[in-house]
Design a protein around this motif. Sequence first.
Motif, PDB file in Angstrom:
ATOM      1  N   ASN A   1      31.057 -37.632  18.160  1.00  0.00           N
ATOM      2  CA  ASN A   1      29.700 -37.969  17.836  1.00  0.00           C
ATOM      3  C   ASN A   1      29.211 -38.859  19.229  1.00  0.00           C
ATOM      4  N   GLU A   2      30.159 -39.451  19.916  1.00  0.00           N
ATOM      5  CA  GLU A   2      30.100 -40.221  20.968  1.00  0.00           C
ATOM      6  C   GLU A   2      29.263 -39.559  22.208  1.00  0.00           C
ATOM      7  N   GLY A   3      29.691 -38.126  22.372  1.00  0.00           N
ATOM      8  CA  GLY A   3      29.053 -37.294  23.337  1.00  0.00           C
ATOM      9  C   GLY A   3      27.875 -36.585  22.676  1.00  0.00           C
ATOM     10  N   LEU A   4      27.338 -36.709  21.778  1.00  0.00           N
ATOM     11  CA  LEU A   4      26.047 -36.137  21.215  1.00  0.00           C
ATOM     12  C   LEU A   4      24.606 -36.802  21.273  1.00  0.00           C
ATOM     13  N   GLN A   5      23.809 -36.221  21.211  1.00  0.00           N
ATOM     14  CA  GLN A   5      22.411 -36.660  20.790  1.00  0.00           C
ATOM     15  C   GLN A   5      22.459 -37.433  19.411  1.00  0.00           C
ATOM     16  N   ARG A   6      21.692 -38.154  19.150  1.00  0.00           N
ATOM     17  CA  ARG A   6      21.621 -38.980  17.775  1.00  0.00           C
ATOM     18  C   ARG A   6      21.505 -37.911  16.784  1.00  0.00           C
ATOM     19  N   TRP A   7      20.399 -36.989  16.992  1.00  0.00           N
ATOM     20  CA  TRP A   7      20.259 -36.097  15.835  1.00  0.00           C
ATOM     21  C   TRP A   7      21.236 -34.841  15.717  1.00  0.00           C
ATOM     22  N   GLN A   8      22.175 -34.943  16.711  1.00  0.00           N
ATOM     23  CA  GLN A   8      23.287 -33.829  16.460  1.00  0.00           C
ATOM     24  C   GLN A   8      24.279 -34.454  15.748  1.00  0.00           C
ATOM     25  N   THR A   9      24.447 -35.749  15.899  1.00  0.00           N
ATOM     26  CA  THR A   9      25.804 -36.357  15.368  1.00  0.00           C
ATOM     27  C   THR A   9      26.209 -35.938  13.882  1.00  0.00           C
ATOM     28  N   ILE A  10      27.534 -35.790  13.515  1.00  0.00           N
ATOM     29  CA  ILE A  10      27.845 -35.597  12.209  1.00  0.00           C
ATOM     30  C   ILE A  10      27.913 -36.831  11.477  1.00  0.00           C
ATOM     31  N   LYS A  11      27.280 -36.898  10.452  1.00  0.00           N
ATOM     32  CA  LYS A  11      26.909 -38.405   9.687  1.00  0.00           C
ATOM     33  C   LYS A  11      28.016 -38.224   8.708  1.00  0.00           C
ATOM     34  N   LYS A  12      28.340 -37.285   8.172  1.00  0.00           N
ATOM     35  CA  LYS A  12      29.507 -37.146   7.033  1.00  0.00           C
ATOM     36  C   LYS A  12      30.080 -35.765   7.007  1.00  0.00           C
TER      37      LYS A  12
ATOM     38  N   VAL B   1      28.213 -17.369   3.112  1.00  0.00           N
ATOM     39  CA  VAL B   1      29.410 -17.315   1.868  1.00  0.00           C
ATOM     40  C   VAL B   1      29.894 -18.458   1.816  1.00  0.00           C
ATOM     41  N   VAL B   2      30.207 -19.338   3.142  1.00  0.00           N
ATOM     42  CA  VAL B   2      30.990 -20.631   2.918  1.00  0.00           C
ATOM     43  C   VAL B   2      30.002 -21.542   2.225  1.00  0.00           C
ATOM     44  N   GLU B   3      28.847 -21.572   2.587  1.00  0.00           N
ATOM     45  CA  GLU B   3      27.883 -22.573   2.126  1.00  0.00           C
ATOM     46  C   GLU B   3      27.673 -22.427   0.416  1.00  0.00           C
ATOM     47  N   LYS B   4      27.778 -21.178   0.225  1.00  0.00           N
ATOM     48  CA  LYS B   4      27.497 -20.828  -1.508  1.00  0.00           C
ATOM     49  C   LYS B   4      28.853 -21.408  -1.893  1.00  0.00           C
ATOM     50  N   GLU B   5      29.905 -21.060  -1.416  1.00  0.00           N
ATOM     51  CA  GLU B   5      31.056 -21.452  -2.225  1.00  0.00           C
ATOM     52  C   GLU B   5      31.488 -22.935  -2.339  1.00  0.00           C
ATOM     53  N   PHE B   6      30.931 -23.472  -1.251  1.00  0.00           N
ATOM     54  CA  PHE B   6      31.258 -25.159  -1.361  1.00  0.00           C
ATOM     55  C   PHE B   6      30.073 -25.800  -1.391  1.00  0.00           C
ATOM     56  N   LYS B   7      29.051 -25.211  -2.089  1.00  0.00           N
ATOM     57  CA  LYS B   7      27.899 -25.981  -2.212  1.00  0.00           C
ATOM     58  C   LYS B   7      27.978 -27.365  -2.786  1.00  0.00           C
ATOM     59  N   SER B   8      28.814 -27.574  -3.972  1.00  0.00           N
ATOM     60  CA  SER B   8      29.130 -28.784  -4.281  1.00  0.00           C
ATOM     61  C   SER B   8      29.374 -29.790  -3.458  1.00  0.00           C
ATOM     62  N   LEU B   9      30.238 -29.486  -2.489  1.00  0.00           N
ATOM     63  CA  LEU B   9      30.667 -30.435  -1.287  1.00  0.00           C
ATOM     64  C   LEU B   9      29.478 -30.938  -0.417  1.00  0.00           C
ATOM     65  N   ILE B  10      28.623 -29.880  -0.113  1.00  0.00           N
ATOM     66  CA  ILE B  10      27.308 -30.030   0.521  1.00  0.00           C
ATOM     67  C   ILE B  10      26.363 -30.859  -0.121  1.00  0.00           C
ATOM     68  N   ASP B  11      26.232 -30.575  -1.404  1.00  0.00           N
ATOM     69  CA  ASP B  11      25.151 -31.527  -2.081  1.00  0.00           C
ATOM     70  C   ASP B  11      25.712 -32.958  -2.228  1.00  0.00           C
ATOM     71  N   ASP B  12      26.983 -33.137  -2.336  1.00  0.00           N
ATOM     72  CA  ASP B  12      27.582 -34.336  -2.397  1.00  0.00           C
ATOM     73  C   ASP B  12      27.339 -35.328  -1.250  1.00  0.00           C
ATOM     74  N   MET B  13      27.351 -34.420  -0.216  1.00  0.00           N
ATOM     75  CA  MET B  13      27.333 -35.192   1.209  1.00  0.00           C
ATOM     76  C   MET B  13      25.713 -35.727   1.303  1.00  0.00           C
ATOM     77  N   TYR B  14      24.893 -34.886   0.668  1.00  0.00           N
ATOM     78  CA  TYR B  14      23.284 -35.221   0.729  1.00  0.00           C
ATOM     79  C   TYR B  14      22.956 -36.071  -0.576  1.00  0.00           C
ATOM     80  N   ALA B  15      23.627 -36.294  -1.352  1.00  0.00           N
ATOM     81  CA  ALA B  15      23.023 -37.252  -2.695  1.00  0.00           C
ATOM     82  C   ALA B  15      22.500 -38.381  -2.201  1.00  0.00           C
TER      83      ALA B  15
END
Length: 627
Positions: A572-583, A608-622
């Motif tokens: 994250n230190e080397g990325l633009q603010r909007w590129q950084t991984i927040k979670k 395929v990966v996004e569908k299988e791990f949708k619950s983890l993604i939803d949790d990061m954006y809760a």
Amino acid sequence: MTDTQPLIENRPPSVANLFLERVEATPDAEAYRYPVPDPAGGPDQWRSLTWGDASRRVSAIAAGLMDLGVRPEERVAIAANTRVEWILADLGVSCAGAATTTIYPSTNAEESAFILADSGSTVLIAENAAQLAKAVERRAELPALKYVVVIDAATGADGTGSDDWVISLAELERRGAAYLEQHPQSVKDTVAGITPDQLATLIYTSGTTGRPKGVRLAHDAWAYMAKAISATGLVTTEDLQYLWLPLAHVFGKVLTAGHIEVGHVLAVDGRVDKIIENLPVVQPTYMAAVPRIFEKVYNGVAAKAREGGPAKYKIFLWAAGIARDYAKVSQENRRASGSAAVPMGLRAQHAIADRLVFAKLREAFGGRLRACVSGSAALAPEIGYFFSGAGIHILEGYGLTESSAASFVNPGEAYRTGTVGKPLPGTEVRIAEDGEILLRGPGIMQGYHGLPEKTTEVLEADGWFHTGDIGELSDDGFLRITDRKKDLIKTSGGKYISPAEVEGQFKATCPFVSNVLVIGANRNYCTALISLDEPTILTWAAEHGLGDQPYDRIVADQRTTTLIEEYVRRVNEGLQRWQTIKKFRLLPRDLTVEDGDLTPSLKLKRPVVEKEFKSLIDDMYAGSREA
């Protein structure tokens, strides 16, 4: 902008013609080298075939197929791992005037049946009983399939009844030999009758979504590729090339065409788990691979250094930094002045790092490696610079199934890490207004098999092919791929992000990562799903009080999360603010071809990966307004 290099003129109609020319020119020279397992369980024994040996087997296979009733442009499918018999069978199909349909051996019975039916294949050349079983299971759906030829007949291919539907490859060759006694000119006459526009290959794109599409590649595409590869000068007759890439993939297939034109030695073994063992034995001078292999080697070297204790790991990190600095300076100086000279101080540090680290790394690759070609996906530049500085020169290339694989490649010593080089002679490139890369040339497909609407979506009437990739051309013709057009992320704040760029930086920073998927489309911040390299993280876990726990328990432990958090912070230190991984979330298992997360060429199937791990993604954006 268009960059056009001279067309490769005076090419024969097909690779079959090139093969017969090669055999006539150097019948006694070594063509192929292949392993034979030791029955006693010892090391594999490597054997050789001369071009003359190969010709006799290829002619027998071609004549055998003719005896089975195969006619020009009829499809013959091959479902087998990379091995010398795959190449001989493919050449046999070509010399019979027929067209090869490629099937990955990992493809399940349903999709294998779809490919066989869609292609109208009349013969299937199957590696073993497991591949035969898929055809047997779906036989009722395959009315066009008349025969299955099994390479490893000893594994149980003894037919399925009295109709002789199944025969062995050895039996096919015996039938071919008998056919040649009656029709001695049949193969040569058939090859002489091949026209450039005849269908040579149907390669089904593994794709990241939906049913695979059959890409129609003519004989002329492969003859052109063979001549163009030779014209680059990257491979010479003195080279020993190690081929392990899947031959069902266009990247592996194009290497066999170049090999015939150049006439070097090709060591063939598709067992991926044998690569590290084979390299010191084969001692190749040239090898093609996909980025995942270089990432695994890099992670493995880093893990081994860490196991040696803090001092050894510190030396490795120092050496890795020197390698990258050395590569960047030498490449930049070559670009600016034509000389790859580096300052004396950096040269002295590099010499020390070479003795401590780099020399051992080169020995692991067999000690003679002159160059590697990397393709199929983007190589993280920082990993490319590391290997470059360590003396393992990785020449990135670019192409698609629809362009017969090789459209761009980096030019020898003048290669530039982070680019895919220049167009092959005879290939044109243009960057559209939206940044999409367009290609035109003899290697471009005829179209998608039976899908005219899909063809017109990507192939213009004047021959320009829309790749779906976004890129930039330098003033002197080097192409840099920035992302897939459809994979660009637009945040809810209107910022465009290249996930591949962020993912590449993370792979170069974190030695524990196996796969990473950056997410953020229509969201107000970016997140990531991360899978870890199991052997590496298990070793770390044992050293940090997590004992012999399984992978899923280790990645669920807070200590592991804390470990990866530090690498996310560094990236994250080397990325633009909007590129950084927040979670981020660590996945409970690695992503694999077998589980359907990756294509056989190890590309990530994002939907395929996004569908299988949708619950983890939803949790990061809760709680997020855009969630």
